[in-house]
Design a protein around this motif. Structure first.
Motif, mmCIF file in Angstrom:
data_model
loop_
_atom_site.group_PDB
_atom_site.id
_atom_site.type_symbol
_atom_site.label_atom_id
_atom_site.label_comp_id
_atom_site.label_asym_id
_atom_site.label_seq_id
_atom_site.Cartn_x
_atom_site.Cartn_y
_atom_site.Cartn_z
ATOM 1 N N ALA A 60 -14.235 -7.013 -6.372
ATOM 2 C CA ALA A 60 -13.318 -8.156 -6.383
ATOM 3 C C ALA A 60 -11.969 -7.763 -6.983
ATOM 4 C CB ALA A 60 -13.928 -9.311 -7.169
ATOM 5 N N ALA A 61 -11.989 -6.976 -8.044
ATOM 6 C CA ALA A 61 -10.734 -6.527 -8.657
ATOM 7 C C ALA A 61 -9.974 -5.599 -7.710
ATOM 8 C CB ALA A 61 -11.011 -5.835 -9.985
ATOM 9 N N ASP A 62 -10.684 -4.741 -6.999
ATOM 10 C CA ASP A 62 -10.034 -3.876 -5.999
ATOM 11 C C ASP A 62 -9.384 -4.713 -4.900
ATOM 12 O OD1 ASP A 62 -10.699 -1.518 -7.277
ATOM 13 O OD2 ASP A 62 -12.494 -1.141 -6.060
ATOM 14 N N ALA A 63 -10.104 -5.729 -4.437
ATOM 15 C CA ALA A 63 -9.571 -6.597 -3.378
ATOM 16 C C ALA A 63 -8.353 -7.370 -3.865
ATOM 17 C CB ALA A 63 -10.653 -7.552 -2.891
ATOM 18 N N GLU A 64 -8.413 -7.866 -5.081
ATOM 19 C CA GLU A 64 -7.279 -8.595 -5.658
ATOM 20 C C GLU A 64 -6.062 -7.683 -5.772
ATOM 21 O OE1 GLU A 64 -4.867 -11.434 -7.643
ATOM 22 O OE2 GLU A 64 -6.651 -11.667 -6.415
ATOM 23 N N CYS A 65 -6.280 -6.463 -6.232
ATOM 24 C CA CYS A 65 -5.189 -5.502 -6.381
ATOM 25 C C CYS A 65 -4.576 -5.172 -5.015
ATOM 26 C CB CYS A 65 -5.699 -4.244 -7.075
ATOM 27 S SG CYS A 65 -4.393 -3.143 -7.646
ATOM 28 N N ALA A 66 -5.426 -4.972 -4.017
ATOM 29 C CA ALA A 66 -4.927 -4.672 -2.666
ATOM 30 C C ALA A 66 -4.153 -5.855 -2.091
ATOM 31 C CB ALA A 66 -6.093 -4.304 -1.755
ATOM 32 N N ALA A 67 -4.632 -7.071 -2.326
ATOM 33 C CA ALA A 67 -3.938 -8.257 -1.810
ATOM 34 C C ALA A 67 -2.574 -8.433 -2.466
ATOM 35 C CB ALA A 67 -4.795 -9.497 -2.036
ATOM 36 N N VAL A 68 -2.508 -8.241 -3.760
ATOM 37 C CA VAL A 68 -1.229 -8.377 -4.459
ATOM 38 C C VAL A 68 -0.277 -7.263 -4.044
ATOM 39 C CG1 VAL A 68 -0.125 -8.363 -6.726
ATOM 40 C CG2 VAL A 68 -2.220 -9.633 -6.400
ATOM 41 N N GLN A 69 -0.807 -6.056 -3.842
ATOM 42 C CA GLN A 69 0.051 -4.953 -3.400
ATOM 43 C C GLN A 69 0.614 -5.239 -2.008
ATOM 44 O OE1 GLN A 69 -1.736 -1.083 -3.558
ATOM 45 N NE2 GLN A 69 0.126 -0.064 -2.894
ATOM 46 N N ALA A 70 -0.208 -5.781 -1.119
ATOM 47 C CA ALA A 70 0.278 -6.128 0.222
ATOM 48 C C ALA A 70 1.345 -7.218 0.142
ATOM 49 C CB ALA A 70 -0.882 -6.581 1.091
ATOM 50 N N ALA A 71 1.152 -8.217 -0.725
ATOM 51 C CA ALA A 71 2.148 -9.272 -0.896
ATOM 52 C C ALA A 71 3.443 -8.705 -1.466
ATOM 53 C CB ALA A 71 1.602 -10.370 -1.805
ATOM 54 N N LEU A 112 6.024 -10.760 -8.353
ATOM 55 C CA LEU A 112 4.981 -9.992 -7.683
ATOM 56 C C LEU A 112 4.735 -8.649 -8.370
ATOM 57 C CD1 LEU A 112 5.758 -10.894 -4.003
ATOM 58 C CD2 LEU A 112 3.661 -11.379 -5.258
ATOM 59 N N GLU A 113 5.759 -8.064 -8.940
ATOM 60 C CA GLU A 113 5.566 -6.815 -9.674
ATOM 61 C C GLU A 113 4.698 -7.059 -10.907
ATOM 62 O OE1 GLU A 113 8.321 -3.512 -11.903
ATOM 63 O OE2 GLU A 113 9.128 -4.511 -10.135
ATOM 64 N N SER A 114 4.938 -8.163 -11.590
ATOM 65 C CA SER A 114 4.111 -8.511 -12.759
ATOM 66 C C SER A 114 2.668 -8.791 -12.342
ATOM 67 C CB SER A 114 4.687 -9.731 -13.467
ATOM 68 O OG SER A 114 5.958 -9.453 -13.978
ATOM 69 N N ARG A 115 2.504 -9.513 -11.225
ATOM 70 C CA ARG A 115 1.149 -9.780 -10.732
ATOM 71 C C ARG A 115 0.452 -8.492 -10.319
ATOM 72 N NH1 ARG A 115 1.432 -13.948 -6.133
ATOM 73 N NH2 ARG A 115 -0.723 -13.309 -5.966
ATOM 74 N N LEU A 116 1.201 -7.551 -9.759
ATOM 75 C CA LEU A 116 0.624 -6.270 -9.357
ATOM 76 C C LEU A 116 0.160 -5.483 -10.581
ATOM 77 C CD1 LEU A 116 -0.008 -4.360 -7.015
ATOM 78 C CD2 LEU A 116 2.305 -3.453 -7.227
ATOM 79 N N LYS A 117 0.965 -5.470 -11.625
ATOM 80 C CA LYS A 117 0.558 -4.780 -12.859
ATOM 81 C C LYS A 117 -0.685 -5.430 -13.446
ATOM 82 C CE LYS A 117 5.110 -3.098 -14.189
ATOM 83 N NZ LYS A 117 6.234 -3.239 -15.121
ATOM 84 N N TYR A 166 -4.327 -3.588 -14.000
ATOM 85 C CA TYR A 166 -5.026 -3.507 -15.280
ATOM 86 C C TYR A 166 -6.361 -4.243 -15.232
ATOM 87 C CZ TYR A 166 -0.884 -1.367 -17.259
ATOM 88 O OH TYR A 166 0.149 -0.511 -17.526
ATOM 89 N N GLY A 167 -6.428 -5.333 -14.468
ATOM 90 C CA GLY A 167 -7.702 -6.025 -14.288
ATOM 91 C C GLY A 167 -8.717 -5.152 -13.565
#
Length: 190
Positions: free
Chosen positions: A79-90, A11-16, A20-21
């Motif tokens: 969409a990138a903001d939403a993806e980043c927020a979702a991964v951060q919540a996970a 999850l840390e890798s996905r968050l990074k 960056y995305g």
């Protein structure tokens, strides 16, 4: 210690990657500047090739930007903001779950140790009882059934102690698993 868990690594890798995305999508909104340049010589005659008048210089800059993209770039940023927020919540939820698992494993380890120690005390008492009962039987003070009953109680207590020892070892394994499953280095770290 919690950073050693594979689920946290992932999850840390996905968050990074999501971060960056998001940054790439934000930078993509701005126009791209392209600098070009050429330096050369043009001549129709071979002997005029080295003259000053035959030299040709060209320097230019171009800005590449789509005038109308129908909101595609703004949507990509959202969409990138939403993806980043979702991964951060996970990621945050995984960290909280990891702490809960560690706490539960510590509690289970403590309780299993208490059960093992209580069972060990009980078995030690049953061993003394068996020792006394076997001596009394040899001396003729108690019957065979009483001595065998004491021995049966001792064997039952030893089985309970073996179960408690297994429960204690399982709790240690669960605790190590909650901490990340071992002491290996994090992938990519020196």
């Amino acid at each position: 210690m919690i950073e050693r868990r594979p689920d946290i690594w992932e999850l840390e890798s996905r968050l990074k990657a999501a971060f960056y995305g998001r940054e790439a999508a934000r930078k993509d909104r701005f126009p791209s500047l392209v600098l070009t340049g050429q330096l050369g010589q043009v001549s129709t005659q071979l002997n005029e090739l080295l003259n000053q008048s035959s030299r040709n210089y060209e320097l230019g800059a171009g800005i590449l930007q789509t005038l109308f993209d129908g909101g595609r770039k703004r949507a990509a940023v959202r969409a990138a903001d939403a993806e980043c927020a979702a991964v951060q919540a996970a990621y945050e939820q995984a960290v909280l779950n990891a702490f809960r698992e560690i706490r539960d494993a510590l509690v289970e380890r403590r309780k299993s140790t208490e059960v093992y120690e209580a069972t060990l005390d009980e078995v030690n008492c049953l061993r003394r009882s068996w020792d006394i009962a076997s001596r009394q039987y040899e001396a003729g003070y108690v019957g065979l059934m009483d001595a065998l009953d004491t021995h049966r109680s001792l064997l039952s207590g030893e089985l309970d102690m073996a179960d408690a020892a297994q429960m204690r070892l399982n709790a240690v394994v669960k605790f190590c698993k909650a901490l990340g499953g071992g002491w290996q280095r994090r992938p990519g770290s020196a």
